[in-house]
Design a protein around this motif. Structure first.
Motif, PDB file in Angstrom:
ATOM      1  N   ALA A  40       0.834  -1.200   0.000  1.00  0.00           N
ATOM      2  CA  ALA A  40       0.000   0.000   0.000  1.00  0.00           C
ATOM      3  C   ALA A  40       0.870   1.250   0.000  1.00  0.00           C
TER       4      ALA A  40
ATOM      5  N   ARG B 136      -2.630  -7.627  -4.781  1.00  0.00           N
ATOM      6  CA  ARG B 136      -3.340  -7.542  -3.498  1.00  0.00           C
ATOM      7  C   ARG B 136      -4.442  -8.595  -3.430  1.00  0.00           C
TER       8      ARG B 136
ATOM      9  N   ASP C 184      -9.370  -7.090   1.592  1.00  0.00           N
ATOM     10  CA  ASP C 184      -9.689  -5.747   1.096  1.00  0.00           C
ATOM     11  C   ASP C 184     -11.188  -5.473   0.997  1.00  0.00           C
TER      12      ASP C 184
END
Length: 431
Positions: A202, A323, A338
C-alpha cells in the motif's frame, strides 16, 4: 476474603490471560506471510503482463512463517481452556477472549494453507466474501461495488473533480505527515514516527507507534490529510488506546474481525473529515469488484486487465492485482481482506445510526478504545462500567462532539425512509 481482594484477583486473572493472548499472537504477521516478493513482480513486468506470475504452493513452502504453527495453535487452545476454567463459560470478557483465540487459530490454519484453495476459503470465513449480503434480500458487497462505480462514472469526466496533481515524493510527504501527527498526539508518546519504506504494497501502513510510507509512491496535500485521519487518528490512535488498557491488554492487538471495524472507521473518518475524494472511492470499489471477479473464477491476468481498463499502468495494475491474489496463487480464490473497507464502512455507519436512534450514543466512542470488534460493543460498554476497560484517551474530534454526530445521524435516519427513485422523478425538471 474481602471483596476488594477478590476483585483484584479477578482483574489480575483477566490481565494474565489477556497478556498471554498478546504474546501468543506476536509472531503472526499475516501481510508479511502472504506478500509476493520483488522477483515475482519483476518477472511479470519483464513479460509485459502477458503471463501469470510464477507463484504456486512450492513458492510459499520456501518462505517459512517464522513460527511453529502447531505450537501457536496449541497455545491458543490452552488459553481458551484457561479462560473458561478461570472466568467461567458465560463471562462477558471471557467470551471476547475465547473468540479471539478461535480466530487466531483460524488465521494460523489459513497461513498454513497458503497456495491452496483452502487459503481462500478460510479467508472468506475471516473477512467475508463479495457475495455476502448485509441482510436477507439486501444488496451484496459486489452489488455495492457496482452501484458505487456507476455513481462515480457519472462524475468521472468533470474537470472540476479531477485529483490534485501528486507532486510530493515520500521524502517530502513524511515530514508533512509527521508534523500533523505531532499536533494530534503531542510528543508525550515518544512521538509517532513517520518514515519511508520499500517493503509495503500500500501507499502507507500503520504500526504500533509509526506510519510507513512507500518510498516510490507520490502524494498530494489531500493524501496527507487522508493519511492523518486514516492511519493516524484511527489505526495508530486505537493501538495507543489499546496499549493504555490496564487490564484488557488484548485490545492492543486485533484479529481479522477487528480489521473490518478498523477499516470501516478509517473510511468513515475520511468521509466526515472531508479528506476523501472520488478516485479514492474508485480505488476501494475496484478492490471489491476485483475480489468478486476472482471469486467468480477470474485469474490474475483477468483482474490485471480489469485494472488496465481502469487506466492503470503496467506496474500499478500488477500492484493492485497482486493484493487480490497474495497468499493464494494467480488462478485460485482471492485473499478477501480488502473487502473490509466498504464492508466495515457500511457496518459502522449502521451501528452509529442505530446507537443514536436507541439513545445509546455513549457507546459510540468505545469503537476507539482499542482494536475492537463490532459484535463486542455491548460487552465493552459493560466492561467500561465495571472498570475493566478504560475509555479511549485518543479520540478524533468528530467523535468527541457527540452533539454534532447525533444531529447528523438523526437527519440520516429520517432520510433513509425517503425513496430516491421517487425523489428523482419529482426533481426531474430541476436537475
Amino acid at each position: 476474603m474481602n471483596s476488594r481482594k477478590v476483585k483484584n484477583q479477578y482483574q489480575e486473572t483477566i490481565r494474565t490471560l489477556s497478556d498471554r493472548i498478546v504474546a501468543a499472537q506476536a509472531p503472526i504477521r499475516i501481510l508479511d506471510a502472504v506478500k509476493w516478493d520483488d522477483d515475482v513482480k519483476q518477472g511479470f513486468l519483464n513479460g509485459e503482463g502477458k503471463a501469470l506470475p510464477t507463484v504456486d504452493r512450492a513458492y510459499y513452502e520456501q518462505r517459512p512463517l517464522g513460527f511453529d504453527p502447531d505450537e501457536v495453535k496449541a497455545e491458543f487452545q490452552s488459553i481458551e481452556r484457561e479462560v473458561t476454567r478461570h472466568l467461567g463459560q458465560f463471562s462477558p470478557v471471557g467470551q471476547i477472549m475465547r473468540r479471539m483465540c478461535r480466530e487466531y487459530r483460524m488465521v494460523v490454519r489459513m497461513l498454513q494453507a497458503r497456495g491452496t484453495r483452502d487459503f481462500g476459503l478460510i479467508s472468506q470465513e475471516l473477512y467475508g466474501a463479495a457475495t455476502d449480503a448485509f441482510h436477507a434480500g439486501d444488496p451484496t458487497l459486489a452489488d455495492l461495488g457496482m452501484m458505487m462505480s456507476d455513481y462515480l462514472n457519472n462524475i468521472d469526466k468533470r474537470s472540476d473533480l479531477k485529483d490534485e496533481p501528486k507532486t510530493l515524493t515520500a521524502k517530502e510527504a513524511a515530514p508533512m505527515l509527521q508534523q500533523r501527527l505531532n499536533a494530534v498526539f503531542g510528543e508525550d508518546e515518544g512521538t509517532i514516527r513517520v518514515f519511508e519504506s520499500d517493503g509495503i504494497v500500500a501507499d502507507a501502513a500503520a504500526g504500533a507507534d509509526y506510519i510507513k510510507i512507500r518510498a516510490d509512491a507520490m502524494f498530494n496535500e489531500r493524501d496527507i490529510r487522508a493519511l492523518e485521519v486514516h492511519e493516524g487518528l484511527v489505526h495508530v490512535g486505537t493501538t495507543l488506546n489499546g496499549q493504555n488498557q490496564p487490564i484488557c491488554t488484548f485490545l492492543s492487538k486485533g484479529p481479522p474481525s477487528s480489521t473490518v471495524t478498523q477499516e470501516g472507521l478509517a473510511i468513515l473518518m475520511e468521509v466526515i473529515a472531508f479528506t476523501s475524494y472520488p478516485s479514492r472511492l474508485r480505488k476501494l470499489t475496484n478492490r471489491t469488484r476485483a475480489i468478486h471477479m476472482a471469486e467468480e473464477g477470474a485469474d490474475f491476468l483477468d483482474v490485471f486487465r480489469f485494472y488496465e481498463e481502469q487506466g492503470y499502468s503496467l506496474e500499478d495494475g500488477y500492484q493492485n492485482a497482486s493484493r487480490v491474489f497474495r497468499g493464494s496463487t494467480p488462478s485460485q480464490l482471492p485473499f478477501t481482506k480488502d473487502l473490509s473497507y466498504l464492508k466495515g464502512f457500511i457496518l459502522i455507519y449502521n451501528y452509529i445510526q442505530l446507537a443514536v436512534r436507541k439513545g445509546k450514543v455513549e457507546q459510540i466512542p468505545l469503537l476507539f478504545c482499542g482494536k475492537t470488534t463490532l459484535e463486542d460493543m455491548r460487552i465493552l460498554s459493560q466492561l467500561v462500567e465495571e472498570g475493566l476497560v478504560a475509555p479511549p484517551k485518543y479520540l478524533p474530534p468528530q467523535f468527541q462532539d457527540l452533539n454534532a454526530l447525533s444531529a447528523w445521524m438523526c437527519f440520516s435516519n429520517f432520510l433513509n425512509h425517503l425513496s430516491l427513485d421517487r425523489i428523482e422523478a419529482d426533481y426531474a425538471n430541476i436537475i
